[in-house]
Design a protein around this motif. Structure first.
Motif, mmCIF file in Angstrom:
data_model
loop_
_atom_site.group_PDB
_atom_site.id
_atom_site.type_symbol
_atom_site.label_atom_id
_atom_site.label_comp_id
_atom_site.label_asym_id
_atom_site.label_seq_id
_atom_site.Cartn_x
_atom_site.Cartn_y
_atom_site.Cartn_z
ATOM 1 N N ALA A 37 0.838 -1.204 0.000
ATOM 2 C CA ALA A 37 0.000 0.000 0.000
ATOM 3 C C ALA A 37 0.871 1.252 0.000
ATOM 4 O O ALA A 37 0.598 2.213 -0.730
ATOM 5 C CB ALA A 37 -0.944 -0.003 1.204
ATOM 6 N N VAL A 38 1.940 1.251 0.805
ATOM 7 C CA VAL A 38 2.870 2.382 0.824
ATOM 8 C C VAL A 38 3.486 2.563 -0.557
ATOM 9 O O VAL A 38 3.554 3.687 -1.075
ATOM 10 C CB VAL A 38 3.964 2.192 1.899
ATOM 11 C CG1 VAL A 38 5.075 3.209 1.741
ATOM 12 C CG2 VAL A 38 3.375 2.265 3.295
ATOM 13 N N ALA A 39 3.923 1.470 -1.170
ATOM 14 C CA ALA A 39 4.529 1.545 -2.508
ATOM 15 C C ALA A 39 3.532 2.103 -3.529
ATOM 16 O O ALA A 39 3.904 2.917 -4.381
ATOM 17 C CB ALA A 39 5.031 0.166 -2.941
ATOM 18 N N ALA A 40 2.260 1.706 -3.442
ATOM 19 C CA ALA A 40 1.245 2.217 -4.369
ATOM 20 C C ALA A 40 1.036 3.719 -4.158
ATOM 21 O O ALA A 40 0.913 4.473 -5.127
ATOM 22 C CB ALA A 40 -0.073 1.461 -4.178
ATOM 23 N N LEU A 41 1.018 4.161 -2.902
ATOM 24 C CA LEU A 41 0.849 5.587 -2.621
ATOM 25 C C LEU A 41 2.050 6.383 -3.117
ATOM 26 O O LEU A 41 1.898 7.462 -3.705
ATOM 27 C CB LEU A 41 0.640 5.809 -1.125
ATOM 28 C CG LEU A 41 -0.661 5.238 -0.546
ATOM 29 C CD1 LEU A 41 -0.648 5.321 0.976
ATOM 30 C CD2 LEU A 41 -1.863 5.939 -1.128
ATOM 31 N N GLU A 42 3.257 5.853 -2.896
ATOM 32 C CA GLU A 42 4.466 6.541 -3.377
ATOM 33 C C GLU A 42 4.479 6.612 -4.895
ATOM 34 O O GLU A 42 4.859 7.638 -5.472
ATOM 35 C CB GLU A 42 5.715 5.829 -2.846
ATOM 36 C CG GLU A 42 5.909 6.032 -1.356
ATOM 37 C CD GLU A 42 7.019 5.179 -0.766
ATOM 38 O OE1 GLU A 42 7.413 4.156 -1.389
ATOM 39 O OE2 GLU A 42 7.492 5.525 0.338
ATOM 40 N N GLN A 43 4.042 5.543 -5.554
ATOM 41 C CA GLN A 43 3.974 5.535 -7.021
ATOM 42 C C GLN A 43 2.963 6.571 -7.513
ATOM 43 O O GLN A 43 3.215 7.270 -8.496
ATOM 44 C CB GLN A 43 3.615 4.141 -7.542
ATOM 45 C CG GLN A 43 3.374 4.078 -9.037
ATOM 46 C CD GLN A 43 4.536 4.599 -9.869
ATOM 47 O OE1 GLN A 43 5.698 4.440 -9.519
ATOM 48 N NE2 GLN A 43 4.222 5.242 -10.987
ATOM 49 N N ALA A 44 1.833 6.682 -6.831
ATOM 50 C CA ALA A 44 0.829 7.677 -7.224
ATOM 51 C C ALA A 44 1.395 9.088 -7.113
ATOM 52 O O ALA A 44 1.152 9.932 -7.978
ATOM 53 C CB ALA A 44 -0.422 7.536 -6.353
ATOM 54 N N LEU A 45 2.183 9.346 -6.073
ATOM 55 C CA LEU A 45 2.808 10.661 -5.918
ATOM 56 C C LEU A 45 3.797 10.932 -7.052
ATOM 57 O O LEU A 45 3.826 12.026 -7.605
ATOM 58 C CB LEU A 45 3.509 10.768 -4.561
ATOM 59 C CG LEU A 45 2.598 10.851 -3.346
ATOM 60 C CD1 LEU A 45 3.426 10.786 -2.063
ATOM 61 C CD2 LEU A 45 1.748 12.115 -3.381
ATOM 62 N N ARG A 46 4.605 9.922 -7.394
ATOM 63 C CA ARG A 46 5.563 10.090 -8.495
ATOM 64 C C ARG A 46 4.844 10.319 -9.815
ATOM 65 O O ARG A 46 5.224 11.185 -10.598
ATOM 66 C CB ARG A 46 6.488 8.872 -8.597
ATOM 67 C CG ARG A 46 7.575 8.841 -7.538
ATOM 68 C CD ARG A 46 8.610 7.770 -7.822
ATOM 69 N NE ARG A 46 8.063 6.426 -7.878
ATOM 70 C CZ ARG A 46 7.867 5.651 -6.810
ATOM 71 N NH1 ARG A 46 8.172 6.078 -5.609
ATOM 72 N NH2 ARG A 46 7.373 4.436 -6.955
ATOM 73 N N ALA A 47 3.783 9.542 -10.056
ATOM 74 C CA ALA A 47 3.042 9.659 -11.319
ATOM 75 C C ALA A 47 2.410 11.040 -11.470
ATOM 76 O O ALA A 47 2.290 11.546 -12.579
ATOM 77 C CB ALA A 47 1.966 8.575 -11.401
ATOM 78 N N ALA A 48 2.027 11.637 -10.360
ATOM 79 C CA ALA A 48 1.413 12.964 -10.403
ATOM 80 C C ALA A 48 2.442 14.077 -10.235
ATOM 81 O O ALA A 48 2.076 15.244 -10.149
ATOM 82 C CB ALA A 48 0.356 13.075 -9.306
ATOM 83 N N ASN A 49 3.717 13.701 -10.174
ATOM 84 C CA ASN A 49 4.803 14.661 -9.995
ATOM 85 C C ASN A 49 4.602 15.521 -8.741
ATOM 86 O O ASN A 49 4.814 16.725 -8.764
ATOM 87 C CB ASN A 49 4.968 15.545 -11.240
ATOM 88 C CG ASN A 49 6.329 16.217 -11.279
ATOM 89 O OD1 ASN A 49 7.296 15.695 -10.727
ATOM 90 N ND2 ASN A 49 6.399 17.370 -11.901
#
Length: 181
Positions: A37-49
């Protein structure tokens, strides 16, 4: 100048710094796949810059002041159903919330009390269902969580719905994202 820096640092409300993810440890309704879940949230932050934000795994601190400060700096709250959501009282105005509810229907159904709290505080509120029950751990679908983050934090509802094969049912002040059986 020093005066300008001091004024900026005391600005209210404080700027958001993180997605606050409630970590229930091994208690009932803990997220069994919390690292994913943490990895998915971090990925979402990266994807949205959104590199100015991080993911904070929150557990109650030794001081009430530290807990309040953590909730006040949240850009988004993600939490499994439980008493930790009562800290929404300290979330900033307009802070979106994603509650992770359980899908098990025997025994107590996941109550809407924290959604009601969020509505009364005028916080955009979403529910993501996870596999599990009231007294067990929860297995959250990280694709569903990612879609909920895209909608709540970044306003990207059409892309989120297009790429995730889940139901998206809009409600006033709330939205439920559920996986298909």
């Amino acid at each position: 100048s020093t005066a300008a820096t001091a004024a900026a640092s005391s600005a209210w409300p404080p700027p958001p710094t993180h997605i606050l993810l409630v970590d229930r440890g091994r208690k009932a309704r803990h997220v069994r796949n919390l690292d994913a879940a943490v990895a998915a949230l971090e990925q979402a932050l990266r994807a949205a810059n959104r590199t100015e934000l991080s993911v904070l795994r929150w557990r109650p601190a030794a001081s009430l002041e530290a807990d309040i400060a953590a909730w006040q700096r949240a850009a988004l709250v993600v939490a499994p159903h439980g008493a930790g959501l009562s800290n929404l009282l300290f979330a900033p105005a307009g802070c979106p919330v994603i509650e992770i509810c359980y899908d098990e229907v025997k025994g107590m159904l996941c109550p809407a009390m924290y959604a009601a709290l969020g509505a009364n505080l005028h916080l955009p509120y979403w529910v993501v269902t996870a596999r599990g029950g009231y007294a067990t751990g929860l297995q959250v679908n990280t694709d569903t969580l990612d879609a909920a983050v895209a909608v709540t934090l970044f306003g990207n509802q059409w892309n989120a719905a297009a790429f995730i094969p889940h139901h998206l049912i809009g409600l006033r002040h709330s939205c439920y994202l559920d996986y298909e059986s």
